[in-house]
Design an enzyme around this catalytic site. Sequence first.
Site, PDB file in Angstrom:
ATOM      1  N   ARG A 122       0.815  -1.220   0.000  1.00 49.49           N
ATOM      2  CA  ARG A 122       0.000   0.000   0.000  1.00 49.49           C
ATOM      3  C   ARG A 122       0.844   1.263   0.000  1.00 49.49           C
ATOM      4  NH1 ARG A 122      -2.787  -3.833   2.960  1.00 49.49           N
ATOM      5  NH2 ARG A 122      -1.863  -3.167   4.912  1.00 49.49           N
ATOM      6  N   GLU A 132       5.395  -9.655  14.528  1.00 54.29           N
ATOM      7  CA  GLU A 132       4.840 -10.157  15.788  1.00 54.29           C
ATOM      8  C   GLU A 132       4.976 -11.683  15.843  1.00 54.29           C
ATOM      9  OE1 GLU A 132       1.061  -8.461  16.382  1.00 54.29           O
ATOM     10  OE2 GLU A 132       0.951  -9.076  18.483  1.00 54.29           O
TER      11      GLU A 132
HETATM   12  P1  AMP Z   1       4.604  -2.139  11.498  1.00 53.15           P
HETATM   13  O1  AMP Z   1       5.815  -2.764  10.866  1.00 53.15           O
HETATM   14  O2  AMP Z   1       4.151  -2.844  12.724  1.00 53.15           O
HETATM   15  O3  AMP Z   1       4.767  -0.651  11.689  1.00 53.15           O
HETATM   16  O4  AMP Z   1       3.406  -2.355  10.476  1.00 53.15           O
HETATM   17  C1  AMP Z   1       3.262  -1.513   9.378  1.00 53.15           C
HETATM   18  C2  AMP Z   1       2.833  -2.266   8.163  1.00 53.15           C
HETATM   19  O5  AMP Z   1       1.799  -3.218   8.457  1.00 53.15           O
HETATM   20  C3  AMP Z   1       2.281  -1.306   7.133  1.00 53.15           C
HETATM   21  O6  AMP Z   1       2.830  -1.661   5.875  1.00 53.15           O
HETATM   22  C4  AMP Z   1       0.783  -1.504   7.183  1.00 53.15           C
HETATM   23  O7  AMP Z   1       0.271  -1.656   5.876  1.00 53.15           O
HETATM   24  C5  AMP Z   1       0.550  -2.774   7.970  1.00 53.15           C
HETATM   25  N1  AMP Z   1      -0.323  -2.600   9.149  1.00 53.15           N
HETATM   26  C6  AMP Z   1       0.047  -2.782  10.443  1.00 53.15           C
HETATM   27  N2  AMP Z   1      -0.989  -2.618  11.252  1.00 53.15           N
HETATM   28  C7  AMP Z   1      -2.042  -2.297  10.479  1.00 53.15           C
HETATM   29  C8  AMP Z   1      -3.416  -1.977  10.758  1.00 53.15           C
HETATM   30  N3  AMP Z   1      -3.925  -1.977  12.002  1.00 53.15           N
HETATM   31  N4  AMP Z   1      -4.213  -1.667   9.700  1.00 53.15           N
HETATM   32  C9  AMP Z   1      -3.713  -1.682   8.448  1.00 53.15           C
HETATM   33  N5  AMP Z   1      -2.450  -1.972   8.134  1.00 53.15           N
HETATM   34  C10 AMP Z   1      -1.611  -2.289   9.141  1.00 53.15           C
END
Ligand code: AMP
Length: 178
Positions: A65, A102
């Site tokens: 995205r 995670e």
């Molecule tokens: P992080 O690495 O935990 O910061 O996760 C970010 C990535 O995971 C991004 O590329 C988002 O598209 C996706 N992502 C994580 N959490 C969500 C959420 N609650 N809703 C939508 N996309 C998420």
Amino acid sequence: MSSSAIEPPAWLVESVREVPDFPEPGILFRDLSPLWASSSASARCAVAMAAGAGPVDVVVGIEARGFLVGMLVAPRLGVGFVPIRKPGKLPGQVVSIEYALEYGDDGLELQVDAIGPGSRVMLVDDVLATGGTMAAAVSLVEQLDADVVAIRTVIELRALDGRSRLPDTDIRCLWEID
Ligand code: AMP
């Protein structure tokens, strides 16, 4: 201590759908499909993400995205777009990184000839959650001796404190959700 979040604009709130328990139980997924589907919201998103940025040579977006966000913002800034992709998708020589999720690991890659040394990079994605994905993207850009001068996402989930994993640069998220 973090300050309270700025009130998001109505067009943005109307453009995000909350989907409980997707893609797995316990996750409240922020679905930006209504934003991409609206030409007026997409145009506003492009303006808001480009606002306040200093000089940028290239916009880099994270699969998948982040591609949508990046291709809105890059023309607005008058620069090109470079994709960071999941492993094995980009031809030619790449720099790679593995990072912890995670549950399990994931990886990202960037073509070595996509960004010149010293380039000023704006990194973009849709959501900043734990910051692991964005931190991995920062590392890839830095492996090519380019500089991350700005980080932009549409949404930030502040409770997960993703910013703490990112460099001290110009980080802005259009909707900071507490
Ligand atoms: P992080 O690495 O935990 O910061 O996760 C970010 C990535 O995971 C991004 O590329 C988002 O598209 C996706 N992502 C994580 N959490 C969500 C959420 N609650 N809703 C939508 N996309 C998420």
